[in-house]
Design a protein around this motif. Structure first.
Motif, PDB file in Angstrom:
ATOM      1  N   THR A  11       0.918  -1.415   0.042  1.00  0.00           N
ATOM      2  CA  THR A  11       0.019  -0.162   0.023  1.00  0.00           C
ATOM      3  C   THR A  11       0.918   1.125   0.035  1.00  0.00           C
ATOM      4  O   THR A  11       0.731   2.252  -0.681  1.00  0.00           O
ATOM      5  N   THR A  12       2.035   1.232   0.775  1.00  0.00           N
ATOM      6  CA  THR A  12       2.662   2.297   0.816  1.00  0.00           C
ATOM      7  C   THR A  12       3.394   2.710  -0.420  1.00  0.00           C
ATOM      8  O   THR A  12       3.581   3.851  -0.914  1.00  0.00           O
ATOM      9  N   ARG A  13       3.957   1.668  -1.119  1.00  0.00           N
ATOM     10  CA  ARG A  13       4.496   1.837  -2.456  1.00  0.00           C
ATOM     11  C   ARG A  13       3.604   2.096  -3.305  1.00  0.00           C
ATOM     12  O   ARG A  13       4.008   3.127  -4.314  1.00  0.00           O
ATOM     13  N   TYR A  14       2.592   1.746  -3.425  1.00  0.00           N
ATOM     14  CA  TYR A  14       1.421   2.206  -4.226  1.00  0.00           C
ATOM     15  C   TYR A  14       0.943   3.735  -4.139  1.00  0.00           C
ATOM     16  O   TYR A  14       1.057   4.490  -5.222  1.00  0.00           O
ATOM     17  N   MET A  15       1.048   4.383  -2.845  1.00  0.00           N
ATOM     18  CA  MET A  15       0.518   5.536  -2.542  1.00  0.00           C
ATOM     19  C   MET A  15       2.066   6.463  -3.055  1.00  0.00           C
ATOM     20  O   MET A  15       1.606   7.448  -3.672  1.00  0.00           O
ATOM     21  N   GLU A  16       2.978   5.936  -2.970  1.00  0.00           N
ATOM     22  CA  GLU A  16       4.225   6.911  -3.457  1.00  0.00           C
ATOM     23  C   GLU A  16       4.228   6.947  -4.880  1.00  0.00           C
ATOM     24  O   GLU A  16       4.509   7.968  -5.476  1.00  0.00           O
ATOM     25  N   ALA A  17       4.024   5.651  -5.655  1.00  0.00           N
ATOM     26  CA  ALA A  17       3.882   5.610  -6.957  1.00  0.00           C
ATOM     27  C   ALA A  17       2.819   6.542  -7.516  1.00  0.00           C
ATOM     28  O   ALA A  17       3.142   7.440  -8.517  1.00  0.00           O
TER      29      ALA A  17
END
Length: 57
Positions: A11-17
């Protein structure tokens, strides 16, 4: 709890991307002269990935 921590990382990686994509899209909407004036890096167009910001080496 391995599953919850994995979901959190994904989720964190998705939000950053997603935030990076929105920023790039906003930058691409500016005129070239304005991008140069504010000092943003060069934007290159890659046939496979679309427009991306060229990062300084």
């Amino acid at each position: 709890m391995f599953t919850l921590s994995s979901i959190g990382r994904i989720t964190t990686r998705y939000m950053e991307a997603r935030a990076r994509y929105r920023s790039e899209r906003a930058l691409l909407s500016l005129p070239i002269e304005l991008r140069k004036d504010i000092g943003w890096p060069e934007i290159v167009t890659d046939a496979r990935n679309g427009p991306r910001i060229r990062r300084a080496p």
